[in-house]
Design an enzyme around this catalytic site. Sequence first.
Site, mmCIF file in Angstrom:
data_model
loop_
_atom_site.group_PDB
_atom_site.id
_atom_site.type_symbol
_atom_site.label_atom_id
_atom_site.label_comp_id
_atom_site.label_asym_id
_atom_site.label_seq_id
_atom_site.Cartn_x
_atom_site.Cartn_y
_atom_site.Cartn_z
ATOM 1 N N LYS A 117 -4.887 -10.470 -6.298
ATOM 2 C CA LYS A 117 -5.620 -9.246 -6.625
ATOM 3 C C LYS A 117 -7.110 -9.482 -6.809
ATOM 4 C CE LYS A 117 -2.066 -6.293 -8.646
ATOM 5 N NZ LYS A 117 -1.738 -5.419 -9.776
ATOM 6 N N LYS A 201 5.464 -5.838 2.774
ATOM 7 C CA LYS A 201 6.141 -4.934 1.854
ATOM 8 C C LYS A 201 5.661 -3.498 2.032
ATOM 9 C CE LYS A 201 6.965 -4.960 -2.865
ATOM 10 N NZ LYS A 201 6.780 -5.412 -4.228
ATOM 11 N N LYS A 204 1.851 1.244 -1.445
ATOM 12 C CA LYS A 204 1.015 2.434 -1.573
ATOM 13 C C LYS A 204 -0.414 2.151 -1.142
ATOM 14 C CE LYS A 204 1.412 1.613 -6.539
ATOM 15 N NZ LYS A 204 2.103 2.084 -7.740
#
Length: 340
Positions: A117, A201, A204
């Site tokens: 991240k 994966k 969103k």
Amino acid sequence: MTEPTHSQRVLSGVQPSGALHLGNYLGALKKFTALQETYDCYLFVADLHAITVWQEPAKLADQTREIAAAYLAAGLDPKRAAIFPQSAVRAHAELAWIFNCTARLGWLDRMTQFKEKSGKHKERSSVGLYTYPVLQAADILVYKATHVPVGEDQKQHLELTRDIAGKFNTDFDAPDFFPIPEPLIQGPGARVMSLRDGSAKMSKSDPSDQSRINLTDTADEILQKIKRAKTDPEPLPETIEGLTDRPEADNLVGIYAALTGETKAQVLERFGGQGFGAFKPALAEVTVAAMTPVGDAMRRYLADPAEIDRILAAGAERANAAAEPTLAEVKRIVGFWPGR
Ligand code: TRP
């Protein structure tokens, strides 16, 4: 003082940082719905975690209501499971501070999600993003949760939680004060992949909306997305071994199985030898049948935000009542004023 045994308690959270999709439904929401039958469940909206990256203040509360609506639409019953915003229970943040002093820098330095991240510019990340897994440990342990349903990407954070629980118990000579929580292994559907790329994966944050089925997609949108989903030219295999190295086929068969409650082997018994021209319409049919009622229910809840707020407030009250005694005991164990 310390409790030697702990009743079976489940805790999990979902961040209010974007629209939910089929992957969240099969990997989390639907699983929680099954768990509420057998466990004492605490399910929250992780708004404290969400602000580790920038969230628009004007939108955050509505994003929180949306996750609550998704929980309810998936079938969670607020009379059984406590559903609440994380920020409405102060004990999470307070215990997280104490755990910041239990966890070691070396432990956090190993967290792969922070590395992903924070990317190339670690020094520009918030300190919260770094210490995020410590807050997650507090979320879990403030309820003395014994079981945590988590996906693959959160397993490392649960390991850290177990380490923090163990070190706290040892440091303060309070054996068994915190339970060492167990992951709940997730069955089929735990890992739903992108419709555009079977090796990524479903997410969103994927820029292509075609890559995912959102909880609020209409029947027509679902149909179109499945029709356009990436496949390979071969017919479906007769056995699951035949899905090896066919990530797109594997993903679509996995989605079908998770939605109908079958195993992939059972799905292949029926569809093995057939092409995607036959399989995709069948998959679209089960997906529409399973997902449109969830989308409709979500819209019904979202049309009545006052009702969602009542449910969240009641959930927060229950959660506070469960968390406060643990926190009070922790403060006593640590030796804070007025002393032991
Ligand atoms: N970090 C989790 C995620 O992004 C959300 C979360 C926060 C959570 N606290 C938790 C999950 C505690 C399980 C238990 O998916």
